[in-house]
Design a protein around this motif. Structure first.
Motif, short mmCIF file in Angstrom:
data_model
loop_
_atom_site.label_atom_id
_atom_site.label_comp_id
_atom_site.label_asym_id
_atom_site.label_seq_id
_atom_site.Cartn_x
_atom_site.Cartn_y
_atom_site.Cartn_z
N LYS A 19 20.57 24.91 -13.15
CA LYS A 19 21.82 25.46 -12.62
C LYS A 19 22.57 26.22 -13.72
CE LYS A 19 24.26 23.16 -9.71
NZ LYS A 19 25.12 22.10 -9.08
N THR A 20 22.58 25.64 -14.91
CA THR A 20 23.23 26.32 -16.05
C THR A 20 22.54 27.65 -16.34
OG1 THR A 20 23.84 24.18 -17.01
CG2 THR A 20 23.86 26.08 -18.48
N LEU A 21 21.23 27.64 -16.24
CA LEU A 21 20.46 28.86 -16.47
C LEU A 21 20.82 29.94 -15.45
CD1 LEU A 21 18.18 30.00 -18.29
CD2 LEU A 21 16.55 29.19 -16.59
N GLU A 22 21.01 29.52 -14.21
CA GLU A 22 21.39 30.48 -13.17
C GLU A 22 22.77 31.09 -13.47
OE1 GLU A 22 19.65 31.49 -10.38
OE2 GLU A 22 17.96 30.47 -11.35
N ARG A 36 23.58 42.47 -28.82
CA ARG A 36 22.15 42.28 -29.05
C ARG A 36 21.72 40.83 -28.80
NH1 ARG A 36 20.28 43.62 -34.92
NH2 ARG A 36 21.54 45.48 -34.42
N PHE A 37 22.57 39.88 -29.19
CA PHE A 37 22.19 38.46 -29.02
C PHE A 37 22.04 38.13 -27.53
CE2 PHE A 37 26.77 38.11 -28.62
CZ PHE A 37 26.94 37.12 -27.64
N CYS A 38 22.79 38.86 -26.69
CA CYS A 38 22.68 38.61 -25.24
C CYS A 38 21.31 39.05 -24.73
CB CYS A 38 23.78 39.37 -24.50
SG CYS A 38 25.41 38.74 -24.87
N LYS A 39 20.82 40.14 -25.30
CA LYS A 39 19.49 40.60 -24.87
C LYS A 39 18.43 39.57 -25.27
CE LYS A 39 16.50 44.68 -25.03
NZ LYS A 39 15.28 43.88 -25.09
N VAL A 40 18.59 38.95 -26.47
CA VAL A 40 17.65 37.90 -26.90
C VAL A 40 17.67 36.73 -25.92
CG1 VAL A 40 17.07 36.24 -28.71
CG2 VAL A 40 17.80 38.57 -29.30
N MET A 41 18.90 36.33 -25.52
CA MET A 41 19.04 35.23 -24.54
C MET A 41 18.38 35.62 -23.23
SD MET A 41 22.92 33.88 -25.02
CE MET A 41 23.50 33.16 -26.55
N LEU A 42 18.62 36.83 -22.79
CA LEU A 42 18.10 37.29 -21.51
C LEU A 42 16.56 37.30 -21.52
CD1 LEU A 42 19.28 38.22 -18.82
CD2 LEU A 42 19.01 40.59 -19.59
N PRO A 46 13.11 33.73 -18.79
CA PRO A 46 11.84 33.41 -18.11
C PRO A 46 11.05 32.31 -18.81
CG PRO A 46 12.14 35.77 -18.26
CD PRO A 46 13.20 35.16 -19.13
N LYS A 47 11.09 32.31 -20.15
CA LYS A 47 10.38 31.27 -20.90
C LYS A 47 11.01 29.90 -20.65
CE LYS A 47 9.14 34.49 -24.62
NZ LYS A 47 9.28 34.80 -26.06
N LEU A 48 12.36 29.92 -20.57
CA LEU A 48 13.05 28.65 -20.31
C LEU A 48 12.72 28.13 -18.92
CD1 LEU A 48 16.52 29.46 -21.90
CD2 LEU A 48 14.78 27.90 -22.79
N ARG A 49 12.64 29.05 -17.96
CA ARG A 49 12.26 28.62 -16.61
C ARG A 49 10.87 27.98 -16.61
NH1 ARG A 49 14.82 33.50 -14.47
NH2 ARG A 49 16.64 32.88 -13.25
N GLU A 50 9.93 28.61 -17.28
CA GLU A 50 8.57 28.07 -17.35
C GLU A 50 8.56 26.72 -18.06
OE1 GLU A 50 5.70 29.01 -15.98
OE2 GLU A 50 6.92 30.48 -14.90
N GLU A 51 9.39 26.61 -19.09
CA GLU A 51 9.48 25.35 -19.81
C GLU A 51 10.00 24.24 -18.90
OE1 GLU A 51 11.68 23.38 -23.72
OE2 GLU A 51 11.64 25.58 -23.48
N ILE A 52 11.02 24.58 -18.11
CA ILE A 52 11.57 23.59 -17.15
C ILE A 52 10.49 23.20 -16.13
CG2 ILE A 52 13.21 23.26 -15.28
CD1 ILE A 52 15.19 24.95 -16.91
N LYS A 53 9.75 24.19 -15.62
CA LYS A 53 8.67 23.92 -14.67
C LYS A 53 7.61 23.01 -15.29
CE LYS A 53 6.79 27.09 -12.18
NZ LYS A 53 6.14 28.37 -11.78
#
Length: 606
Positions: A19-22, A36-42, A46-53
């Motif tokens: 939910k936080t990710l959303e 620029r740091f926002c682009k790194v987060m963005l 997808p990697k974080l989503r896969e990690e959660i999965k």
């Protein structure tokens, strides 16, 4: 917000992290996207989503592995609950109370005496198995939905649903559970050796379907009724095939009976969860036939021991207590015997009450198997009567025939067997009444199977009678082997031959034992013996080797024939009409007379 996301993932709070990710992706990052740091987060989202999965899937795998390991314990507790519910139902039936009713399916999840060990704190928290302390027998403890922590399944399902991969998750879950089902349904090779082998097998199956049933009712579509029915149909066919194979190895009727009770409990437990179990009860009818066969083998040994240890002598009683004990074991009434003073004897030997009581014990054993099979009284009655008929016509009949055909059996034993079978035949009506009292099905009911006990005992009695006739003839032949006629003697004898005197004495003592035999049997035996004696003596006189005779030899032979005739006139067995028994020797008398006249005439001519 990104820091919060990292903390949530570190503490394995995957759903809040999602939910936080959303929020991070759709609410906050768009407002500062030019940094620029926002682009790194963005780019990391997808990697974080896969990690959660991946992490949630790992939790699910741990859950599935623990469920597989502990399914037997889950099943054990479910079957204990079903057993307790059945005991409560029996109490309610015996002592009906106002407002009492069966527990609902939800109540059926309440399980007693559970104790599942966890290997580590992690397995307790994340594997889906909770540790439940042993409780007192009279206290309720958490049921299957509390015994098992299903949260890994729910979390993973929700995460995959949010991520749009629900179908992938459903397919994976079902595929893994199908694999586990096949493992659970594979019985150990030595399952038939002990009841515990069957119990563990059933526990695993019940545990598997308890879990699946709970998943069915607590998730929306992860599993559906069609999937559950497909699994159950496969499980039912494999379980029945395994039971058919392994139960066929069992030769102990007590183990077969315990297995039947376990199968009934297994079926009742699964029926509570809505699974159809009619095929299991149909299979129990097949096992019933096997149970009957194992009983017949067991009782063959029991009858053999009874017949081998019997002394084949009338039961002596010296007191009223002993007399009542015997008539309490066997339905016998004789007014004349009751009037006689002690000590006195029953006409039958000990194997009569012992055999009678063992037949009743066999009937009780058959009745035990019919319990809880949901059979009608007529079906139970028919089952008991058919099994009892097999016991009488096959098992007991063979045991009696083996004793009768024994090489060393004597006339006294054969006479006692005839007396015993006569009384057992009369007791068959009491066995009919005994079965009727148990099943409450009247023997006059249409299609009621009749007991064939009378046929069994009649056949045994006829075999014993034939054996008596054969035995008597063999004894007569043994005496005749001692006959040593000197056909050329010149001495005129004045008494019967010693061997014949001994033979007649043996016949008198033998027929004295026939007192309690049915009159027809004693008369037939006596007539058969006299005819055989007459024929054998005639063969001695007319055999080819006897070419010359003297009057002295004929005189001796004539004295022997007179001895036989005198025996016949003395009435060794009551019931013969006048001179009937003497007819057995009439041909011998005529032949010997003709030979004597011929020899006398020849001597006069000479």
């Amino acid at each position: 917000m990104y820091s919060k996301l990292r903390d949530q993932m570190k503490t394995k709070r995957h759903y809040p992290a999602l939910k936080t990710l959303e929020h991070l992706e759709h609410t906050y990052l768009p407002q500062v996207s030019h940094y620029r740091f926002c682009k790194v987060m963005l780019d990391n989202i997808p990697k974080l989503r896969e990690e959660i999965k991946d992490v949630s899937m790992s939790d699910l795998k741990d859950f599935l592995e623990s469920i597989r390991k502990h399914s037997d314990k889950i099943g054990e507790t479910a079957m204990k609950q079903a057993q307790q519910q059945r005991n409560l139902d029996n109490i309610v039936l015996q002592q009906p109370r106002i407002g009492s009713k069966r527990k609902s399916k939800k109540d059926a999840y309440i399980i007693f005496d559970t104790d599942i060990e966890s290997t580590s704190p992690k397995s307790e928290q994340d594997s889906g198995i909770l540790d439940v302390e042993d409780e007192e027998d009279d206290e309720e403890v958490p049921g299957a939905q509390d015994l098992v922590d299903f949260s890994p399944v729910y979390r993973c399902l929700h995460i995959y649903s949010v991520l749009g991969a629900r179908e992938t998750f459903e397919n994976y879950y079902r595929k893994q559970r199908r694999k586990q089902a096949r493992l659970v349904l594979q019985p150990p090779s030595n399952m038939h050796e002990t009841l515990d082998g069957y119990r563990k097998y059933f526990n695993q199956i019940v545990g598997f379907f308890v879990v699946e049933d709970h998943i069915l009712h607590t998730t929306q579509g992860l599993v559906n009724r069609a999937y559950i029915d497909e699994l159950w149909e496969m499980a039912l066919s494999k379980t029945i095939a395994a039971l058919r194979t392994h139960s066929s190895y069992c030769s102990d009727p007590n183990l077969v009976l315990d297995l039947k009770n376990l199968i009934v409990l297994f079926a009742d437990t699964l029926q509570v969860y809505g699974f159809p179990v009619n095929q299991l009860f149909d299979m129990l009818l097949e096992i019933r036939d096997q149970y009957s066969e194992t009983l017949l083998k067991k009782w063959a040994g029991i009858f053999r021991n009874i017949l081998d240890s019997d002394n084949y002598s009338p039961i002596p009683v010296t007191s009223e207590g002993m007399y009542k004990k015997v008539v309490g074991q066997f339905p016998f009434q004789d007014i004349e015997l009751e009037k006689q003073p002690f000590p006195k004897k029953f006409p039958f030997s000990e194997f009569v009450p012992k055999v009678y009581n063992q037949i009743k014990e066999f009937i009780y054993a058959c009745l035990k198997f019919s319990e809880d099979l949901h059979l009608s009284s007529t079906e139970v009655d028919d089952m008991i009567r058919k099994s009892t008929n097999l016991l009488l016509t096959r098992t007991l009949s063979n045991s009696l025939q083996n004793v009768i055909k024994r090489k060393n059996i004597g006339l006294t034993e054969l006479v006692q067997i005839i007396i015993n079978t006569t009384h057992l035949e009369k007791s068959c009506k009491y066995l009919e009444e005994f079965i009727t009292n148990i099943t409450n099905v009247l023997p006059e009911t249409v299609h009621t199977t009749k007991l064939y006990g009378t046929t069994t005992f009649k056949d045994a009695r006829h075999a014993a009678e034939e054996e008596i006739y054969t035995n008597l003839n063999q004894k007569i032949d043994q005496f005749l082997q001692l006959a040593d006629y000197d056909w050329m003697t010149g001495d005129l004898g004045n008494k019967a031959s010693d061997y014949l005197v001994d033979l007649i004495a043996f016949l008198r003592s033998t027929f004295a034992v026939f007192t309690h035999l049915p009159g027809k049997v004693a008369q037939t035996a006596c007539m058969s013996a006299c005819k055989h004696l007459s024929t054998s003596l005639m063969q001695l006189l007319l055999e080819a080797e006897v070419r010359q005779l003297t009057l002295g030899a004929l005189q001796q032979f004539n004295l022997d024939v007179r001895e036989c005739e005198q025996f016949a006139r003395s009435g060794p067995v009551p019931g013969f009409q006048e001179d009937t028994l003497q007819l057995a020797f009439i041909d011998l008398r005529q032949v010997s007379l003709c030979v004597f006249v011929f020899c006398f005439s020849f001597k006069m001519c000479d």
